[in-house]
Design a protein around this motif. Structure first.
Motif, mmCIF file in Angstrom:
data_model
loop_
_atom_site.group_PDB
_atom_site.id
_atom_site.type_symbol
_atom_site.label_atom_id
_atom_site.label_comp_id
_atom_site.label_asym_id
_atom_site.label_seq_id
_atom_site.Cartn_x
_atom_site.Cartn_y
_atom_site.Cartn_z
ATOM 1 N N VAL A 150 52.292 42.736 48.454
ATOM 2 C CA VAL A 150 51.587 43.940 48.050
ATOM 3 C C VAL A 150 52.398 44.660 46.994
ATOM 4 N N VAL A 151 51.799 44.915 45.861
ATOM 5 C CA VAL A 151 52.494 45.595 44.771
ATOM 6 C C VAL A 151 51.748 46.849 44.406
ATOM 7 N N ALA A 152 52.471 47.773 43.834
ATOM 8 C CA ALA A 152 51.848 49.006 43.337
ATOM 9 C C ALA A 152 52.523 49.344 42.024
ATOM 10 N N LEU A 153 52.041 48.733 40.961
ATOM 11 C CA LEU A 153 52.618 48.912 39.639
ATOM 12 C C LEU A 153 51.629 49.622 38.748
ATOM 13 N N LEU A 154 52.072 50.676 38.091
ATOM 14 C CA LEU A 154 51.230 51.454 37.170
ATOM 15 C C LEU A 154 49.940 51.913 37.840
ATOM 16 N N GLY A 155 50.038 52.299 39.095
ATOM 17 C CA GLY A 155 48.879 52.849 39.786
ATOM 18 C C GLY A 155 47.934 51.803 40.326
ATOM 19 N N ILE A 156 48.231 50.497 40.179
ATOM 20 C CA ILE A 156 47.343 49.441 40.675
ATOM 21 C C ILE A 156 47.909 48.930 41.992
ATOM 22 N N GLY A 157 47.193 49.133 43.060
ATOM 23 C CA GLY A 157 47.667 48.674 44.347
ATOM 24 C C GLY A 157 46.643 47.790 45.019
ATOM 25 N N TYR A 158 46.872 46.512 45.035
ATOM 26 C CA TYR A 158 45.996 45.585 45.747
ATOM 27 C C TYR A 158 46.781 44.324 46.058
ATOM 28 N N VAL A 159 46.285 43.550 47.002
ATOM 29 C CA VAL A 159 46.959 42.306 47.383
ATOM 30 C C VAL A 159 46.782 41.299 46.266
ATOM 31 N N VAL A 160 47.883 40.819 45.722
ATOM 32 C CA VAL A 160 47.836 39.901 44.600
ATOM 33 C C VAL A 160 47.813 38.471 45.097
ATOM 34 N N LYS A 161 46.854 37.705 44.598
ATOM 35 C CA LYS A 161 46.759 36.305 44.998
ATOM 36 C C LYS A 161 47.053 35.355 43.852
ATOM 37 N N SER A 162 46.725 35.735 42.641
ATOM 38 C CA SER A 162 47.012 34.855 41.498
ATOM 39 C C SER A 162 47.105 35.716 40.252
ATOM 40 N N ILE A 163 48.154 36.483 40.136
ATOM 41 C CA ILE A 163 48.261 37.397 39.005
ATOM 42 C C ILE A 163 49.482 37.067 38.163
ATOM 43 N N LYS A 164 49.348 37.202 36.875
ATOM 44 C CA LYS A 164 50.435 36.942 35.949
ATOM 45 C C LYS A 164 50.814 38.264 35.285
ATOM 46 N N PRO A 165 51.879 38.902 35.772
ATOM 47 C CA PRO A 165 52.192 40.268 35.329
ATOM 48 C C PRO A 165 52.543 40.389 33.863
ATOM 49 N N PHE A 166 53.005 39.294 33.237
ATOM 50 C CA PHE A 166 53.391 39.373 31.828
ATOM 51 C C PHE A 166 52.269 38.954 30.882
ATOM 52 N N SER A 167 51.202 38.369 31.425
ATOM 53 C CA SER A 167 50.147 37.810 30.585
ATOM 54 C C SER A 167 49.324 38.909 29.929
ATOM 55 N N LYS A 168 49.092 38.743 28.632
ATOM 56 C CA LYS A 168 48.249 39.670 27.894
ATOM 57 C C LYS A 168 47.039 38.904 27.390
ATOM 58 N N PHE A 169 45.845 39.396 27.724
ATOM 59 C CA PHE A 169 44.617 38.712 27.357
ATOM 60 C C PHE A 169 44.122 39.234 26.013
ATOM 61 N N HIS A 170 43.991 38.319 25.065
ATOM 62 C CA HIS A 170 43.506 38.671 23.726
ATOM 63 C C HIS A 170 42.022 38.360 23.567
ATOM 64 N N TYR A 171 41.512 37.436 24.406
ATOM 65 C CA TYR A 171 40.127 37.005 24.307
ATOM 66 C C TYR A 171 39.550 36.863 25.711
ATOM 67 N N VAL A 172 38.242 36.959 25.828
ATOM 68 C CA VAL A 172 37.583 36.910 27.133
ATOM 69 C C VAL A 172 37.873 35.589 27.848
ATOM 70 N N LYS A 173 37.903 34.490 27.113
ATOM 71 C CA LYS A 173 38.108 33.176 27.720
ATOM 72 C C LYS A 173 39.490 33.030 28.351
ATOM 73 N N GLN A 174 40.419 33.897 27.990
ATOM 74 C CA GLN A 174 41.760 33.825 28.575
ATOM 75 C C GLN A 174 41.813 34.446 29.969
ATOM 76 N N ILE A 175 40.812 35.229 30.319
ATOM 77 C CA ILE A 175 40.809 35.884 31.629
ATOM 78 C C ILE A 175 40.423 34.865 32.694
ATOM 79 N N PRO A 176 41.243 34.655 33.713
ATOM 80 C CA PRO A 176 40.906 33.679 34.763
ATOM 81 C C PRO A 176 39.593 34.044 35.454
ATOM 82 N N ALA A 177 38.808 33.030 35.792
ATOM 83 C CA ALA A 177 37.523 33.251 36.461
ATOM 84 C C ALA A 177 37.707 33.983 37.784
#
Length: 274
Positions: free
Chosen positions: A47-74
């Motif tokens: 469980v993380v609470a970074l920058l006001g976002i608090g939820y159970v993380v299952k597959s998150i990439k904290p350093f990833s920056k999305f430039h296009y819609v197709k880069q966002i995981p389904a």
């Protein structure tokens, strides 16, 4: 034989002049490693609470920056995860949002200067669940343009953009729902999206939008503004005059044509006074 000991790519990946690896290459390799092994790192604390976002993380990439819609995981979209960003512009009700990752490495000056060339690309974010009126453009611009927002993912729409729930900061501890505000002020109406009929996040949003639309209609806001009695009478007389004038012209009666022109003149005179 080609030298394979040096990393491929642009000059930022090459060895520095003193024989060591460049800062850009080391940084990229480090962040990639962290992203790929985030599950192991997450085992320490799920469980993380970074920058006001608090939820159970299952597959998150904290350093990833999305430039296009197709880069966002389904998975991000199917679970309606929330992302941070900054609105760069607003056009035809579409927000051009620069995604800001959970850990924004560009906020670190020396790292940011190394990877600044990778900051191009914005996400087309649409106001989910709302059919916008023409007046919505100015309303949205005044509330979110050039500002930081959070956008909760709902779906990828037919235009290739992302339907989202957009919120912006209202105070120190509160936020305002832009979707709901647009409908509440009469700049749009709630719509049903069959594709999201079983999405709990969208169903909660729909309930808020329906209540907001009922309020706007009751108060006569925006698209629900009710005409005054005089406006209704004037509109009725206007169309009646057109019909009668057409008939009189066909009959050739100058007297009645003159009479109707006087009546129409009275309404024009009252409009000028108003």
């Amino acid at each position: 034989m080609a030298d394979t000991s040096r990393p491929p790519g642009n000059s930022s990946f090459q060895n520095s002049s003193d024989g060591g690896l460049s800062a850009a290459y080391v940084f990229r390799k480090t962040t990639t490693f962290l992203d790929e092994h985030i599950r192991a790192i997450r085992s320490v604390s799920t469980v993380v609470a970074l920058l006001g976002i608090g939820y159970v993380v299952k597959s998150i990439k904290p350093f990833s920056k999305f430039h296009y819609v197709k880069q966002i995981p389904a998975e991000f979209i199917s679970k309606s995860l929330q992302l941070n960003g900054r609105v760069r512009s607003v056009k035809n009700g579409c927000l051009k949002v620069e995604h800001i990752p959970i850990i924004d490495i560009q906020s670190i000056s020396w790292i940011g200067s190394v990877i600044r060339q990778d900051s191009n690309g914005v996400l087309p974010v649409y106001i989910g669940g709302v059919e916008l009126e023409d007046s919505a453009q100015e309303f949205i611009t005044s509330h979110v343009d050039k500002k930081s927002v959070r956008f909760r993912l709902l779906r990828v729409n037919e235009d290739g953009g992302i339907d989202c729930i957009v919120t912006s900061r209202k105070g120190l501890m509160s936020r305002k729902n832009i979707n709901e505000m647009i409908v509440r002020e009469g700049h749009g109406r709630a719509i049903h999206i069959q594709e999201l009929a079983r999405n709990k996040t969208f169903l909660k949003l729909s309930q808020k939008l329906i209540k907001a639309e009922m309020y706007a209609e009751k108060k006569g806001k925006g698209m629900w503004i009710k005409p005054t009695r005089w406006q209704r009478t004037k509109e009725h007389v206007h169309f009646s005059t057109i019909k009668v004038s057409t008939r009189l012209e066909s009959s050739g009666s100058r007297f009645f044509q003159f009479l109707w022109s006087k009546i129409r003149g009275l309404f024009r005179k009252k409009d000028n006074i108003k």
